[in-house]
Design an enzyme around this catalytic site. Sequence first.
Site, PDB file in Angstrom:
ATOM      1  N   LYS B  82       1.068  -1.245  -0.029  1.00 24.10           N
ATOM      2  CA  LYS B  82      -0.184  -0.133   0.010  1.00 24.10           C
ATOM      3  C   LYS B  82       0.925   1.297   0.051  1.00 24.10           C
ATOM      4  O   LYS B  82       1.854   1.346   0.748  1.00 24.10           O
ATOM      5  CB  LYS B  82      -0.945  -0.049   1.382  1.00 24.10           C
ATOM      6  CG  LYS B  82      -1.807   1.082   1.447  1.00 24.10           C
ATOM      7  CD  LYS B  82      -2.646   1.042   2.661  1.00 24.10           C
ATOM      8  CE  LYS B  82      -3.960   1.888   2.878  1.00 24.10           C
ATOM      9  NZ  LYS B  82      -4.620   1.580   4.091  1.00 24.10           N
ATOM     10  N   SER B 157      -9.756   1.547   3.001  1.00 22.72           N
ATOM     11  CA  SER B 157      -8.802   2.386   2.418  1.00 22.72           C
ATOM     12  C   SER B 157      -7.816   1.628   1.425  1.00 22.72           C
ATOM     13  O   SER B 157      -7.563   1.972   0.393  1.00 22.72           O
ATOM     14  CB  SER B 157      -8.240   3.332   3.137  1.00 22.72           C
ATOM     15  OG  SER B 157      -7.364   2.650   4.024  1.00 22.72           O
ATOM     16  N   SER B 181      -9.782  -1.034   7.476  1.00 24.52           N
ATOM     17  CA  SER B 181      -9.080  -0.575   6.108  1.00 24.52           C
ATOM     18  C   SER B 181      -8.467  -1.827   5.289  1.00 24.52           C
ATOM     19  O   SER B 181      -7.968  -1.773   4.210  1.00 24.52           O
ATOM     20  CB  SER B 181      -8.161   0.504   6.226  1.00 24.52           C
ATOM     21  OG  SER B 181      -8.864   1.723   6.010  1.00 24.52           O
TER      22      SER B 181
END
Lengths: 99, 492
Positions: B82, B157, B181
């Site tokens: 990420k 997210s 997330s």
Amino acid sequence: MSEPESSPMNIDYVSNLARIELSESEKKKFRSQLGDVLKYFEKLQEVNVEGVDPTAHAFPCFNVWDQDQVKEPFRVDQALQNAPQSRNDQIVVPKVVEE
Amino acid sequence: MSSAVLLEKTAVELSDLLRNKEITSEEITKAFLKQINRIDDQVHAFLHLDEQDFLTQAKDSDKRRAQGKSLSPLDGIPVALKDVISVKGQPLTAASKILENYISPYDATVTRKLKEAGAVIGGRLNLDEFAMGSSTENSAFGPTRNPWNLNCVPGGSSGGSSAAVAAREVPLTLGSDTGGSIRQPASLCGVVGMKPTYGMVSRYGLAAFASSLDQIGPFSKTVEDAALLLEIISGHDPLDSTSFPTEVPSYTQKIHDPLAPCTLGLPKEFFGEGMDNEVRNSIEKAVEFYRSQGHRIVEVSLPTTDLAVPVYYVIATAEASSNLARYDGIRYTSRSNRAKNAVDVYAKSRGEGFGEEVKRRCILGAYGLSSGYYDAYYLKAQKTRTLIREDFNRVFKEVDAIITPTSPTPAFEFGSKSDDPISMYLSDIYTISTNLAGLPAISVPCGFTEANLPIGLQLIGPAFNESSLLKIAHAYDNEHKFGCVSPTLAKE
């Protein structure tokens, strides 16, 4: 500094605290959305927390010490590689002190 | 072996193939690169990919193996991160314009551990800006699309991390989880996603959102793969003072130990209104499976459940407004060229560099911390957080794990919640309380809706007991393997 109003949130005051410039349309949108969010938060006011300690961390660690050893720090060029403006190994900023 | 076959393999299977010299890391990496180049313009899981660096690392892994010097079972396996996890010399944008040109000067601890294990680290994965959101619609560089239905969000997210695994663009990824997330996007994309206990994985080198809640964790096709990756990245780190000094067991070995009959709790407050019927049916089937395997199912109560979302948004936004103060237009972010003085540099650079949701949350956080409101909001929320923790502590005296859905609904369409913050915030209603209590939790794929959208099962365990949680999750996953079912888009 003016006192914050209770409701709706004084968006000019708080955006200045947060150091975030907002456009007029953002202010308008946030005023109504954040008003709704604050109303939603009111649920918390009904909770009885008398005598309850606050939780800052789920598993707090206290007295975390590091070995007192010299380590290789960043070189100046590494530390400044992402600076938006730099000169002579220093970050350039606008003048802070007024004449 | 054809690349189509390779893409379907789990990390554990790829590791076996490498060990038996049936394949090279270069072949594996090339197969995944080909898949990224074939479909990522549709999925948009990646914000950046250094193909040359990716292949060089794969070749280095093959050289090590040829010399009998492989570093770990992960040596030669591609892992993508990420875009909030630092990799020295690679960009880190956090999907924000304010960090558009930022290059990490150092490795995060998880990155160092992956490098030491020989993993092939490539690609920066999309997210909601600074990990704030549940759909990746808040990325400054455009949303990620759900590989199961391109009109739907992948969750967030860590939507890039979940979509990349679902689209078979990479076998393993890392994300971060502050309120769901990792687990919510895993659920919406039909892959496994795990948030470890707070303090198990170092946060050093992770762009902070809410420091008392953030944890890095794995995404994979199976629970076994998640165990493999978690084992590598866990452990105490002197560079993170909240990292907990505890031993990391061998999750990959423990997962195969026989599972003694356990007690699993269904929190009655989670099964109320707002839950999609197909989600409910799917979870009930999973519960039936556990029952049929000789485990005891009991109803439990977590009375503070409906307080978790407001507590979370007070605490997380307060911590965010403080953490994101570092993006000041002075030291390492972009700077507004309209700024005339120092305060102007802050306000204009942040006004130009931050997206709408980030601004909304920083302002909400600053409000909750401001004079006159601190006691009513922040302190009250921290005290209520204690009650939420106590609820879980009480329940874990009776049960070994808690079963819930991961998300109340399957993946939703773009735009359906983006103008209604509260409705978006409620999509994390089942995941948020575990961050507040610091507990480990995992989302395991447990079926599909009629519209062929994935559904996720969440298992929550007691703190620092990842071994047992993974074992319970593996018992289900090993029999069903819904995470090994590929979306049509991913197939050639």
